[in-house]
Design a protein around this motif. Structure first.
Motif, PDB file in Angstrom:
ATOM      1  N   MET A  11       0.830  -1.203   0.000  1.00  0.00           N
ATOM      2  CA  MET A  11       0.000   0.000   0.000  1.00  0.00           C
ATOM      3  C   MET A  11       0.868   1.257   0.000  1.00  0.00           C
ATOM      4  O   MET A  11       0.576   2.212  -0.708  1.00  0.00           O
ATOM      5  CB  MET A  11      -0.965  -0.014   1.182  1.00  0.00           C
ATOM      6  N   GLY A  12       1.939   1.244   0.778  1.00  0.00           N
ATOM      7  CA  GLY A  12       2.840   2.395   0.807  1.00  0.00           C
ATOM      8  C   GLY A  12       3.527   2.620  -0.526  1.00  0.00           C
ATOM      9  O   GLY A  12       3.627   3.760  -1.011  1.00  0.00           O
ATOM     10  N   ASN A  13       3.997   1.539  -1.156  1.00  0.00           N
ATOM     11  CA  ASN A  13       4.683   1.643  -2.442  1.00  0.00           C
ATOM     12  C   ASN A  13       3.764   2.111  -3.555  1.00  0.00           C
ATOM     13  O   ASN A  13       4.219   2.637  -4.563  1.00  0.00           O
ATOM     14  CB  ASN A  13       5.299   0.298  -2.831  1.00  0.00           C
ATOM     15  N   ASN A  14       2.475   1.890  -3.391  1.00  0.00           N
ATOM     16  CA  ASN A  14       1.499   2.262  -4.413  1.00  0.00           C
ATOM     17  C   ASN A  14       0.686   3.507  -4.035  1.00  0.00           C
ATOM     18  O   ASN A  14      -0.348   3.784  -4.636  1.00  0.00           O
ATOM     19  CB  ASN A  14       0.574   1.080  -4.707  1.00  0.00           C
ATOM     20  N   ASN A  15       1.200   4.251  -3.047  1.00  0.00           N
ATOM     21  CA  ASN A  15       0.574   5.505  -2.613  1.00  0.00           C
ATOM     22  C   ASN A  15      -0.906   5.361  -2.303  1.00  0.00           C
ATOM     23  O   ASN A  15      -1.725   6.199  -2.681  1.00  0.00           O
ATOM     24  CB  ASN A  15       0.793   6.603  -3.659  1.00  0.00           C
ATOM     25  N   ILE A  16      -1.244   4.281  -1.624  1.00  0.00           N
ATOM     26  CA  ILE A  16      -2.621   4.031  -1.227  1.00  0.00           C
ATOM     27  C   ILE A  16      -2.803   4.565   0.189  1.00  0.00           C
ATOM     28  O   ILE A  16      -2.049   4.210   1.087  1.00  0.00           O
ATOM     29  CB  ILE A  16      -2.942   2.528  -1.301  1.00  0.00           C
ATOM     30  N   SER A  17      -3.773   5.397   0.367  1.00  0.00           N
ATOM     31  CA  SER A  17      -4.019   6.032   1.659  1.00  0.00           C
ATOM     32  C   SER A  17      -4.514   5.006   2.683  1.00  0.00           C
ATOM     33  O   SER A  17      -5.568   4.394   2.503  1.00  0.00           O
ATOM     34  CB  SER A  17      -5.063   7.138   1.490  1.00  0.00           C
ATOM     35  N   LEU A  18      -3.760   4.860   3.745  1.00  0.00           N
ATOM     36  CA  LEU A  18      -4.161   3.945   4.805  1.00  0.00           C
ATOM     37  C   LEU A  18      -5.441   4.424   5.471  1.00  0.00           C
ATOM     38  O   LEU A  18      -6.292   3.616   5.850  1.00  0.00           O
ATOM     39  CB  LEU A  18      -3.052   3.799   5.844  1.00  0.00           C
ATOM     40  N   GLU A  19      -5.585   5.732   5.588  1.00  0.00           N
ATOM     41  CA  GLU A  19      -6.785   6.295   6.199  1.00  0.00           C
ATOM     42  C   GLU A  19      -8.027   5.963   5.371  1.00  0.00           C
ATOM     43  O   GLU A  19      -9.057   5.564   5.909  1.00  0.00           O
ATOM     44  CB  GLU A  19      -6.643   7.814   6.371  1.00  0.00           C
ATOM     45  N   LYS A  20      -7.898   6.120   4.055  1.00  0.00           N
ATOM     46  CA  LYS A  20      -9.026   5.835   3.162  1.00  0.00           C
ATOM     47  C   LYS A  20      -9.391   4.349   3.199  1.00  0.00           C
ATOM     48  O   LYS A  20     -10.558   3.986   3.291  1.00  0.00           O
ATOM     49  CB  LYS A  20      -8.683   6.256   1.732  1.00  0.00           C
ATOM     50  N   ILE A  21      -8.383   3.494   3.166  1.00  0.00           N
ATOM     51  CA  ILE A  21      -8.613   2.041   3.224  1.00  0.00           C
ATOM     52  C   ILE A  21      -9.257   1.673   4.556  1.00  0.00           C
ATOM     53  O   ILE A  21     -10.179   0.860   4.614  1.00  0.00           O
ATOM     54  CB  ILE A  21      -7.297   1.263   3.014  1.00  0.00           C
ATOM     55  N   SER A  22      -8.795   2.281   5.631  1.00  0.00           N
ATOM     56  CA  SER A  22      -9.366   2.009   6.949  1.00  0.00           C
ATOM     57  C   SER A  22     -10.841   2.393   6.987  1.00  0.00           C
ATOM     58  O   SER A  22     -11.669   1.641   7.515  1.00  0.00           O
ATOM     59  CB  SER A  22      -8.597   2.776   8.029  1.00  0.00           C
ATOM     60  N   GLN A  23     -11.160   3.527   6.419  1.00  0.00           N
ATOM     61  CA  GLN A  23     -12.562   3.973   6.384  1.00  0.00           C
ATOM     62  C   GLN A  23     -13.417   3.036   5.537  1.00  0.00           C
ATOM     63  O   GLN A  23     -14.537   2.702   5.914  1.00  0.00           O
ATOM     64  CB  GLN A  23     -12.651   5.393   5.833  1.00  0.00           C
ATOM     65  N   GLN A  24     -12.902   2.615   4.383  1.00  0.00           N
ATOM     66  CA  GLN A  24     -13.665   1.750   3.481  1.00  0.00           C
ATOM     67  C   GLN A  24     -13.908   0.366   4.070  1.00  0.00           C
ATOM     68  O   GLN A  24     -14.957  -0.226   3.859  1.00  0.00           O
ATOM     69  CB  GLN A  24     -12.937   1.581   2.148  1.00  0.00           C
ATOM     70  N   THR A  25     -12.912  -0.150   4.780  1.00  0.00           N
ATOM     71  CA  THR A  25     -12.970  -1.533   5.249  1.00  0.00           C
ATOM     72  C   THR A  25     -13.393  -1.662   6.702  1.00  0.00           C
ATOM     73  O   THR A  25     -13.688  -2.763   7.157  1.00  0.00           O
ATOM     74  CB  THR A  25     -11.595  -2.200   5.096  1.00  0.00           C
ATOM     75  N   LYS A  26     -13.373  -0.562   7.429  1.00  0.00           N
ATOM     76  CA  LYS A  26     -13.642  -0.566   8.877  1.00  0.00           C
ATOM     77  C   LYS A  26     -12.554  -1.322   9.664  1.00  0.00           C
ATOM     78  O   LYS A  26     -12.759  -1.720  10.792  1.00  0.00           O
ATOM     79  CB  LYS A  26     -15.014  -1.161   9.212  1.00  0.00           C
ATOM     80  N   CYS A  49      -7.413  -7.448   0.153  1.00  0.00           N
ATOM     81  CA  CYS A  49      -7.035  -7.921  -1.181  1.00  0.00           C
ATOM     82  C   CYS A  49      -8.150  -7.669  -2.184  1.00  0.00           C
ATOM     83  O   CYS A  49      -7.889  -7.291  -3.329  1.00  0.00           O
ATOM     84  CB  CYS A  49      -6.661  -9.397  -1.132  1.00  0.00           C
ATOM     85  N   THR A  50      -9.386  -7.843  -1.762  1.00  0.00           N
ATOM     86  CA  THR A  50     -10.522  -7.586  -2.644  1.00  0.00           C
ATOM     87  C   THR A  50     -10.586  -6.111  -3.020  1.00  0.00           C
ATOM     88  O   THR A  50     -10.718  -5.762  -4.194  1.00  0.00           O
ATOM     89  CB  THR A  50     -11.841  -8.015  -1.971  1.00  0.00           C
ATOM     90  N   ILE A  51     -10.450  -5.242  -2.037  1.00  0.00           N
ATOM     91  CA  ILE A  51     -10.494  -3.785  -2.268  1.00  0.00           C
ATOM     92  C   ILE A  51      -9.341  -3.350  -3.177  1.00  0.00           C
ATOM     93  O   ILE A  51      -9.505  -2.500  -4.036  1.00  0.00           O
ATOM     94  CB  ILE A  51     -10.391  -3.033  -0.914  1.00  0.00           C
ATOM     95  N   LEU A  52      -8.160  -3.957  -2.978  1.00  0.00           N
ATOM     96  CA  LEU A  52      -6.961  -3.559  -3.717  1.00  0.00           C
ATOM     97  C   LEU A  52      -6.808  -4.301  -5.051  1.00  0.00           C
ATOM     98  O   LEU A  52      -5.871  -4.032  -5.801  1.00  0.00           O
ATOM     99  CB  LEU A  52      -5.719  -3.789  -2.849  1.00  0.00           C
ATOM    100  N   HIS A  53      -7.698  -5.252  -5.306  1.00  0.00           N
ATOM    101  CA  HIS A  53      -7.651  -6.041  -6.541  1.00  0.00           C
ATOM    102  C   HIS A  53      -6.335  -6.808  -6.690  1.00  0.00           C
ATOM    103  O   HIS A  53      -5.695  -6.788  -7.745  1.00  0.00           O
ATOM    104  CB  HIS A  53      -7.885  -5.158  -7.776  1.00  0.00           C
ATOM    105  N   ILE A  54      -5.935  -7.439  -5.594  1.00  0.00           N
ATOM    106  CA  ILE A  54      -4.749  -8.284  -5.600  1.00  0.00           C
ATOM    107  C   ILE A  54      -5.107  -9.637  -4.991  1.00  0.00           C
ATOM    108  O   ILE A  54      -6.155  -9.778  -4.363  1.00  0.00           O
ATOM    109  CB  ILE A  54      -3.576  -7.642  -4.815  1.00  0.00           C
ATOM    110  N   ARG A  55      -4.251 -10.610  -5.195  1.00  0.00           N
ATOM    111  CA  ARG A  55      -4.492 -11.952  -4.669  1.00  0.00           C
ATOM    112  C   ARG A  55      -3.660 -12.172  -3.406  1.00  0.00           C
ATOM    113  O   ARG A  55      -2.469 -11.838  -3.396  1.00  0.00           O
ATOM    114  CB  ARG A  55      -4.095 -13.007  -5.696  1.00  0.00           C
ATOM    115  N   PRO A  56      -4.231 -12.767  -2.375  1.00  0.00           N
ATOM    116  CA  PRO A  56      -3.451 -13.053  -1.167  1.00  0.00           C
ATOM    117  C   PRO A  56      -2.247 -13.943  -1.473  1.00  0.00           C
ATOM    118  O   PRO A  56      -1.199 -13.805  -0.858  1.00  0.00           O
ATOM    119  CB  PRO A  56      -4.439 -13.782  -0.256  1.00  0.00           C
ATOM    120  N   GLU A  57      -2.393 -14.818  -2.455  1.00  0.00           N
ATOM    121  CA  GLU A  57      -1.302 -15.734  -2.796  1.00  0.00           C
ATOM    122  C   GLU A  57      -0.044 -14.996  -3.229  1.00  0.00           C
ATOM    123  O   GLU A  57       1.063 -15.501  -3.067  1.00  0.00           O
ATOM    124  CB  GLU A  57      -1.707 -16.681  -3.944  1.00  0.00           C
ATOM    125  N   ASP A  58      -0.204 -13.806  -3.798  1.00  0.00           N
ATOM    126  CA  ASP A  58       0.964 -13.040  -4.239  1.00  0.00           C
ATOM    127  C   ASP A  58       1.911 -12.769  -3.076  1.00  0.00           C
ATOM    128  O   ASP A  58       3.131 -12.806  -3.237  1.00  0.00           O
ATOM    129  CB  ASP A  58       0.538 -11.716  -4.872  1.00  0.00           C
TER     130      ASP A  58
END
Length: 67
Positions: A11-26, A49-58
């Motif tokens: 998330m950090g490497n892809n500039n994804i806001s932790l605050e926004k993800i926290s709000q979306q996912t609770k 993983c669903t929100i970020l469109h990635i696979r846990p296996e990665d």
């Protein structure tokens, strides 16, 4: 490095806001920050993983390759 740390790094490497993800996912922001004492649950990992469109296996594949 564990799966939680890898996901946080992603998330950090892809500039994804932790605050926004926290709000979306609770998911508490304290679980999404580095150095947190609580790991993500399997359910939380799947939700992220669903929100970020990635696979846990990665993240597991990366961990296996490094060991």
């Amino acid at each position: 490095m564990g799966i939680t740390e890898r996901l946080i790094e992603y998330m950090g490497n892809n500039n994804i806001s932790l605050e926004k993800i926290s709000q979306q996912t609770k998911i508490p922001i304290t679980k999404l920050k580095r150095g947190g004492k609580r790991s993500l649950t399997a359910e939380e990992l799947c939700i992220l993983c669903t929100i970020l469109h990635i696979r846990p296996e990665d993240f597991y594949e990366k961990q296996i390759k490094q060991n």
